[in-house]
Structure formats: structure tokens, C-alpha cells
Design a protein around this motif. Structure first.
Motif, short mmCIF file in Angstrom:
data_model
loop_
_atom_site.label_atom_id
_atom_site.label_comp_id
_atom_site.label_asym_id
_atom_site.label_seq_id
_atom_site.Cartn_x
_atom_site.Cartn_y
_atom_site.Cartn_z
N ASP A 1 0.82 -1.21 0.00
CA ASP A 1 0.00 0.00 0.00
C ASP A 1 0.86 1.27 0.00
O ASP A 1 0.50 2.27 -0.62
CB ASP A 1 -0.92 0.03 1.23
CG ASP A 1 -2.09 -0.93 1.11
OD1 ASP A 1 -2.43 -1.32 -0.03
OD2 ASP A 1 -2.66 -1.30 2.16
N ILE A 2 1.97 1.22 0.72
CA ILE A 2 2.82 2.41 0.81
C ILE A 2 4.08 2.27 -0.04
O ILE A 2 5.01 3.08 0.09
CB ILE A 2 3.20 2.72 2.27
CG1 ILE A 2 3.97 1.54 2.89
CG2 ILE A 2 1.96 3.03 3.10
CD1 ILE A 2 4.52 1.86 4.28
N SER A 3 4.11 1.26 -0.90
CA SER A 3 5.26 1.05 -1.80
C SER A 3 6.57 1.05 -1.02
O SER A 3 7.55 1.67 -1.44
CB SER A 3 5.29 2.13 -2.89
OG SER A 3 4.08 2.16 -3.62
N THR B 1 10.08 2.28 -2.63
CA THR B 1 10.59 3.54 -2.11
C THR B 1 11.96 3.36 -1.47
O THR B 1 12.87 4.16 -1.70
CB THR B 1 9.61 4.12 -1.07
OG1 THR B 1 8.36 4.38 -1.70
CG2 THR B 1 10.15 5.41 -0.47
N ALA C 1 -2.97 7.19 1.17
CA ALA C 1 -2.14 6.93 0.00
C ALA C 1 -1.46 8.21 -0.50
O ALA C 1 -0.26 8.21 -0.81
CB ALA C 1 -2.98 6.32 -1.12
N ARG C 2 -2.22 9.31 -0.57
CA ARG C 2 -1.63 10.57 -1.05
C ARG C 2 -0.57 11.09 -0.08
O ARG C 2 0.47 11.61 -0.50
CB ARG C 2 -2.72 11.62 -1.28
CG ARG C 2 -3.46 11.43 -2.60
CD ARG C 2 -4.33 12.64 -2.92
NE ARG C 2 -5.52 12.68 -2.11
CZ ARG C 2 -6.69 12.14 -2.48
NH1 ARG C 2 -6.78 11.49 -3.63
NH2 ARG C 2 -7.75 12.22 -1.69
N TYR D 1 1.39 9.31 2.01
CA TYR D 1 2.61 8.52 1.90
C TYR D 1 3.31 8.78 0.57
O TYR D 1 4.54 8.85 0.51
CB TYR D 1 2.31 7.03 2.09
CG TYR D 1 2.38 6.62 3.54
CD1 TYR D 1 3.58 6.28 4.13
CD2 TYR D 1 1.22 6.61 4.32
CE1 TYR D 1 3.65 5.92 5.46
CE2 TYR D 1 1.28 6.26 5.66
CZ TYR D 1 2.50 5.91 6.22
OH TYR D 1 2.55 5.58 7.55
N ASP D 2 2.56 8.91 -0.50
CA ASP D 2 3.17 9.19 -1.80
C ASP D 2 3.97 10.49 -1.74
O ASP D 2 5.13 10.54 -2.16
CB ASP D 2 2.10 9.29 -2.89
CG ASP D 2 1.56 7.94 -3.29
OD1 ASP D 2 2.17 6.92 -2.92
OD2 ASP D 2 0.51 7.90 -3.98
N GLN D 3 3.35 11.55 -1.25
CA GLN D 3 3.99 12.86 -1.23
C GLN D 3 5.13 12.90 -0.21
O GLN D 3 6.20 13.48 -0.47
CB GLN D 3 2.97 13.94 -0.91
CG GLN D 3 1.91 14.14 -1.99
CD GLN D 3 2.52 14.53 -3.33
OE1 GLN D 3 3.53 15.23 -3.39
NE2 GLN D 3 1.90 14.08 -4.41
N GLN E 1 7.00 10.39 0.85
CA GLN E 1 8.14 9.59 0.43
C GLN E 1 8.91 10.25 -0.71
O GLN E 1 10.14 10.17 -0.76
CB GLN E 1 7.66 8.18 0.05
CG GLN E 1 7.21 7.38 1.26
CD GLN E 1 6.56 6.06 0.90
OE1 GLN E 1 6.27 5.79 -0.26
NE2 GLN E 1 6.31 5.24 1.90
N VAL E 2 8.19 10.90 -1.62
CA VAL E 2 8.87 11.64 -2.69
C VAL E 2 9.72 12.76 -2.10
O VAL E 2 10.89 12.96 -2.47
CB VAL E 2 7.84 12.21 -3.70
CG1 VAL E 2 8.52 13.21 -4.63
CG2 VAL E 2 7.21 11.08 -4.51
#
Length: 278
Positions: free
Chosen positions: A161-163, A167, A244-245, A247-249, A251-252
Motif C-alpha cells: 500500500d505504501i510502496s 521507495t 495513499a496521497r 505517503y506518496d507525497q 516519500q517523494v
């Protein structure tokens, strides 16, 4: 030079584990990225990066000679500063999440489940729990395929779910590339990008497998006493639009800032070794 990549690999494992298992410390209403990061223990995670990097280097097989150890200590002065990194990360994340996302995140961290996850993560992240997490986590994970395959599958789903693995691998390779190119340039031996990446991948062979294994062992240990019902609710949060948004932001932004720090560290390291002037 190759001897510095095993510590980099271990640093990636530390980062992966921390990113994958961030938990709250003080649940409170939050309407900004800064508030969210304070509510979920993000600052505490950043505080562990510098010491984790130093510990990884010191524990590497074939510990570097004294001159290199002194240069590493000098290069670490000011490196991976948690306050500086937090400010940079939050600036990169600013405006990337909606007001509803922030509200949903705040609600989760203020919930009984958010507090439960927080308590477990704080307990597992204590220095005295480090060895137990590794040893017991491996034991628990080894028993899950036969004893509780449903729980094992849920841990896998949470990491997906959090890649977490993607990552962790990307952060490690980007950090390694930045550090290596800075060092090669300082030594007057720059290489084309494809050769740098080939060297990096050779030195980090097995990195993805190690990150995956470490993340799963950590999950098995940290969440070992949580009920399946609560685990499913937590997984649902990680997979939700807001989770999801976030963790995506995060981690980037974390990866970009860590890469900048690695490049700066590589420069200071070679200055300390006498390869170039500051």
C-alpha cells in the motif's frame, strides 16, 4: 570506495522500516502538513536518520582506518539535520494535500486505532528493542506461512500500500548515486551516468530483497499483538485516498531531501579526506 556501500544498504533498510512504520506520538487536530508530521512522529523518525547512518558505517565489516573514521565524523557534523530536513520536506509537500486529506489524516491519528499503532511503534523503536525486533521479527515471520498465512498476506498488503520496497530501493539508489558522483568528481575521476549506475547496482546487489525482508520482519514484530480486525482497519487507512496521497507525497519529498543530504555528505567527506578544498 566499494566498502561504503554496505552501510548505505543498511541505511536504506533503516529508512524503509521507519517510513513504513511511522506512527503518531500526540494525536491532535491537524490542518497543515507540519501538524500532521508532528502528530504522527515524523520528526522523531528524522532524528534517527543521522545516528542510524553513523551506526551503519561503524558496524560495517572491515571498519575503515582511523583517517577515514575521522573524515566520516567530520562529514557527519551537520549532516541529516532533522530540523533542516523537516523544513525542506514540508516545503516540498506544501499544497500537495487537500483540506479533506489533512482532516482525514488528523482524524485517524486521533482515533483509538491511531493511538494503538503509536504505542506499539514507540515501544518497538526504543534502542533496547532493536535486537529483539530483528531476532523475534525474523522468528515470527518464519512461522507465519504455516501458522497464520492471512496475517502474513495482510502485512504484505500493508507494505504494498505504501510502496515500501520500491521507495526504499529508490531512496538508496538515489542517495548512492548522489554520493558516488560527488566523490568521483572530487577525486578527479568522473564517470558517465550509465557507468556510475552500473557500479552502484553491482555494489548494492540484493538490496531490494534485503529491504523487503527487513520491512516484513519489522511488521511481524511491531504488529504482532494487534488483532486482525485492527490490522485490517489500519491497512484500510493506508490504502485510503488520504493515506495513499500522504505517503506518496511524503516519500517523494523524503527521498529528494535525503538525496540532497547524501550529495552534501559526499562533498564534506572528501573535503575532510583532503581530496578537495571546501
Amino acid at each position: 570506495m566499494p566498502s561504503f556501500f554496505p552501510p548505505l544498504t543498511r541505511m536504506a533498510l533503516v529508512l524503509c522500516c521507519l517510513v513504513a512504520l511511522i506512527a503518531g506520538t500526540v494525536a491532535a487536530p491537524a490542518q497543515t502538513i507540519s501538524d500532521i508530521n508532528k502528530a504522527n512522529g515524523f520528526h522523531e523518525m528524522l532524528m534517527g536518520i543521522g545516528p542510524g547512518f553513523t551506526a551503519a558505517v561503524k558496524s560495517a565489516p572491515g571498519t575503515p582506518v582511523q583517517k577515514v573514521q575521522d573524515a566520516l565524523a567530520a562529514a557527519m557534523a551537520g549532516a541529516f539535520d532533522p530540523n533542516k530536513m523537516e523544513t525542506s520536506i514540508e516545503a516540498r509537500m506544501d499544497g500537495k494535500l487537500s483540506a479533506k486529506d489533512l482532516s482525514d489524516l488528523a482524524a485517524f491519528y486521533a482515533s483509538p486505532l491511531g493511538k494503538q499503532v503509536t504505542a506499539l511503534e514507540i515501544q518497538a523503536s526504543a534502542p533496547e528493542a532493536k535486537e529483539a525486533k530483528k531476532i523475534d521479527g525474523a522468528k515470527i515471520l518464519g512461522e507465519l506461512p504455516s501458522r497464520d498465512p492471512a496475517r502474513l498476506a495482510l502485512y504484505r498488503k500493508m507494505m504494498d500500500d505504501i510502496s515500501a520496497v520500491d521507495t526504499g530501493e529508490a531512496v538508496a539508489l538515489n542517495m548512492g548515486y548522489a554520493m558516488l558522483t560527488e566523490m568521483l568528481g572530487a577525486a578527479g575521476k568522473p564517470l558517465p551516468d550509465d557507468q556510475v549506475m552500473a557500479l552502484l547496482r553491482k555494489q548494492t546487489e540484493g538490496l531490494r530483497r534485503d529491504i523487503d525482508n527487513d520491512a516484513m520482519e519489522s511488521s511481524a514484530y511491531v504488529y504482532r499483538d494487534m488483532s486482525m480486525a485492527d490490522l485490517k482497519l489500519y491497512e484500510a487507512f493506508l490504502a485510503s485516498p488520504a493515506g495513499a496521497r500522504y505517503y506518496d507525497q511524503m516519500q517523494v519529498a523524503l527521498g529528494a531531501v535525503m538525496t540532497d543530504e547524501a550529495r552534501s555528505f559526499g562533498h564534506r567527506f572528501f573535503v575532510a579526506l583532503g581530496y578537495r578544498k571546501a
